[in-house]
Design an enzyme around this catalytic site. Sequence first.
Site, PDB file in Angstrom:
ATOM      1  N   GLU A 102       0.843  -1.199   0.000  1.00 60.16           N
ATOM      2  CA  GLU A 102       0.000   0.000   0.000  1.00 60.16           C
ATOM      3  C   GLU A 102       0.878   1.249   0.000  1.00 60.16           C
ATOM      4  O   GLU A 102       2.002   1.227   0.510  1.00 60.16           O
ATOM      5  CB  GLU A 102      -0.916  -0.068   1.236  1.00 60.16           C
ATOM      6  CG  GLU A 102      -1.775   1.136   1.509  1.00 60.16           C
ATOM      7  CD  GLU A 102      -2.852   1.405   0.470  1.00 60.16           C
ATOM      8  OE1 GLU A 102      -2.500   1.569  -0.709  1.00 60.16           O
ATOM      9  OE2 GLU A 102      -4.037   1.501   0.847  1.00 60.16           O
ATOM     10  N   ASP A 103       0.381   2.324  -0.579  1.00 57.56           N
ATOM     11  CA  ASP A 103       1.159   3.566  -0.571  1.00 57.56           C
ATOM     12  C   ASP A 103       1.121   4.259   0.792  1.00 57.56           C
ATOM     13  O   ASP A 103       2.157   4.563   1.366  1.00 57.56           O
ATOM     14  CB  ASP A 103       0.696   4.514  -1.692  1.00 57.56           C
ATOM     15  CG  ASP A 103      -0.807   4.805  -1.666  1.00 57.56           C
ATOM     16  OD1 ASP A 103      -1.537   4.247  -0.817  1.00 57.56           O
ATOM     17  OD2 ASP A 103      -1.266   5.608  -2.501  1.00 57.56           O
ATOM     18  N   ASP A 162      -3.730   5.797   6.288  1.00 63.32           N
ATOM     19  CA  ASP A 162      -4.232   7.067   6.795  1.00 63.32           C
ATOM     20  C   ASP A 162      -5.213   6.747   7.930  1.00 63.32           C
ATOM     21  O   ASP A 162      -4.794   6.462   9.048  1.00 63.32           O
ATOM     22  CB  ASP A 162      -4.879   7.795   5.609  1.00 63.32           C
ATOM     23  CG  ASP A 162      -5.275   9.221   5.919  1.00 63.32           C
ATOM     24  OD1 ASP A 162      -4.575   9.881   6.696  1.00 63.32           O
ATOM     25  OD2 ASP A 162      -6.284   9.685   5.364  1.00 63.32           O
ATOM     26  N   PHE A 174      -1.050  16.324   3.262  1.00 63.01           N
ATOM     27  CA  PHE A 174      -1.399  15.632   2.026  1.00 63.01           C
ATOM     28  C   PHE A 174      -0.185  15.568   1.113  1.00 63.01           C
ATOM     29  O   PHE A 174       0.362  16.592   0.724  1.00 63.01           O
ATOM     30  CB  PHE A 174      -2.574  16.303   1.326  1.00 63.01           C
ATOM     31  CG  PHE A 174      -3.237  15.376   0.354  1.00 63.01           C
ATOM     32  CD1 PHE A 174      -4.162  14.443   0.810  1.00 63.01           C
ATOM     33  CD2 PHE A 174      -2.911  15.394  -0.991  1.00 63.01           C
ATOM     34  CE1 PHE A 174      -4.762  13.550  -0.078  1.00 63.01           C
ATOM     35  CE2 PHE A 174      -3.503  14.509  -1.886  1.00 63.01           C
ATOM     36  CZ  PHE A 174      -4.431  13.585  -1.418  1.00 63.01           C
ATOM     37  N   ARG A 221       1.674  11.756  -9.967  1.00 58.26           N
ATOM     38  CA  ARG A 221       2.168  10.390  -9.763  1.00 58.26           C
ATOM     39  C   ARG A 221       3.572  10.211 -10.333  1.00 58.26           C
ATOM     40  O   ARG A 221       4.318   9.334  -9.924  1.00 58.26           O
ATOM     41  CB  ARG A 221       1.252   9.362 -10.447  1.00 58.26           C
ATOM     42  CG  ARG A 221      -0.116   9.225  -9.821  1.00 58.26           C
ATOM     43  CD  ARG A 221      -0.822   7.981 -10.371  1.00 58.26           C
ATOM     44  NE  ARG A 221      -2.257   8.043 -10.192  1.00 58.26           N
ATOM     45  CZ  ARG A 221      -2.907   7.678  -9.087  1.00 58.26           C
ATOM     46  NH1 ARG A 221      -2.232   7.252  -8.043  1.00 58.26           N
ATOM     47  NH2 ARG A 221      -4.207   7.760  -9.008  1.00 58.26           N
TER      48      ARG A 221
HETATM   49  P1  IMP Z   1      -7.357   5.211   4.583  1.00 59.20           P
HETATM   50  O1  IMP Z   1      -8.389   4.195   4.220  1.00 59.20           O
HETATM   51  O2  IMP Z   1      -7.952   6.407   5.252  1.00 59.20           O
HETATM   52  O3  IMP Z   1      -6.223   4.641   5.392  1.00 59.20           O
HETATM   53  O4  IMP Z   1      -6.826   5.794   3.235  1.00 59.20           O
HETATM   54  C1  IMP Z   1      -5.725   5.323   2.609  1.00 59.20           C
HETATM   55  C2  IMP Z   1      -5.744   5.777   1.171  1.00 59.20           C
HETATM   56  O5  IMP Z   1      -6.075   7.167   1.072  1.00 59.20           O
HETATM   57  C3  IMP Z   1      -4.365   5.649   0.576  1.00 59.20           C
HETATM   58  O6  IMP Z   1      -4.191   4.402  -0.013  1.00 59.20           O
HETATM   59  C4  IMP Z   1      -4.368   6.765  -0.435  1.00 59.20           C
HETATM   60  O7  IMP Z   1      -4.925   6.298  -1.637  1.00 59.20           O
HETATM   61  C5  IMP Z   1      -5.267   7.811   0.134  1.00 59.20           C
HETATM   62  N1  IMP Z   1      -4.461   8.845   0.809  1.00 59.20           N
HETATM   63  C6  IMP Z   1      -4.324   9.050   2.131  1.00 59.20           C
HETATM   64  N2  IMP Z   1      -3.498  10.068   2.400  1.00 59.20           N
HETATM   65  C7  IMP Z   1      -3.092  10.525   1.188  1.00 59.20           C
HETATM   66  C8  IMP Z   1      -2.185  11.587   0.783  1.00 59.20           C
HETATM   67  O8  IMP Z   1      -1.577  12.303   1.585  1.00 59.20           O
HETATM   68  N3  IMP Z   1      -2.008  11.726  -0.559  1.00 59.20           N
HETATM   69  C9  IMP Z   1      -2.634  10.941  -1.481  1.00 59.20           C
HETATM   70  N4  IMP Z   1      -3.476   9.959  -1.153  1.00 59.20           N
HETATM   71  C10 IMP Z   1      -3.701   9.752   0.180  1.00 59.20           C
HETATM   72 MG    MG Z   2      -4.411   3.978  -2.005  1.00 60.25          MG
END
Ligand code: IMP
Ligand code: MG
Length: 177
Positions: free
Chosen positions: A102-103, A106, A154, A167
């Site tokens: 995963e990238d 959050d 962000f 990207r």
């Molecule tokens: P979560 O379900 O809230 O943990 O969201 C995770 C996903 O939100 C990541 O896989 C990203 O695709 C997106 N995301 C969260 N923070 C960022 C950010 O700072 N930049 C870009 N995408 C983000």
């Molecule tokens: Mg993602």
Amino acid sequence: MASKEIEEKLFSAEEIGKRVKELGKEIAEAYSGVKKITLLVVLKGAFMFSADLVRAVHSAGGPEAEVEFVKASSYGNETSSSGNVNVELKPDLKGKHVLIVEDIVDSGRTLKKMKEIVAEEAESVKIVALLDKKERREVEIDADFVGFEIPNKFVVGYGIDYAQKFRDLPYIAVVKE
Ligand code: IMP
Ligand code: MG
């Protein structure tokens, strides 16, 4: 021009490269004794990370690696996930040692859902996340391997987008919101 919206560089291409190599070693070590793993790459954000990571695991003498992809999207506003996580593409993971790639973690909702789905079939499930916004966590989930912990900002670049932009940046940066 894209660069106008970049506020601050967080990690250079060199820093990312170094850390990804280290992650490759950590992963190779954690799976010692395992013959084959399956990287399950969460699209689109982790595409670049996964390409470097799979080579780093190989170079570190890790297990043989297959690569599969899933697409996860959550319905919500643009900068946070709602918890309604939709998972598309369902590769066959029966009996496999799956490493979810995963990238960013959050709120943790995407990964929690993903892990639940994968755990139904896989022999084992671990998670590697390039970036971790620990202070944003809303559900209990932790990655087994983390590239960098970052503050609640962000970020974009190295595969990670803002509205499909940035990207292509070789580094990771904070964008102006
Ligand atoms: P979560 O379900 O809230 O943990 O969201 C995770 C996903 O939100 C990541 O896989 C990203 O695709 C997106 N995301 C969260 N923070 C960022 C950010 O700072 N930049 C870009 N995408 C983000
Ligand atoms: Mg993602």
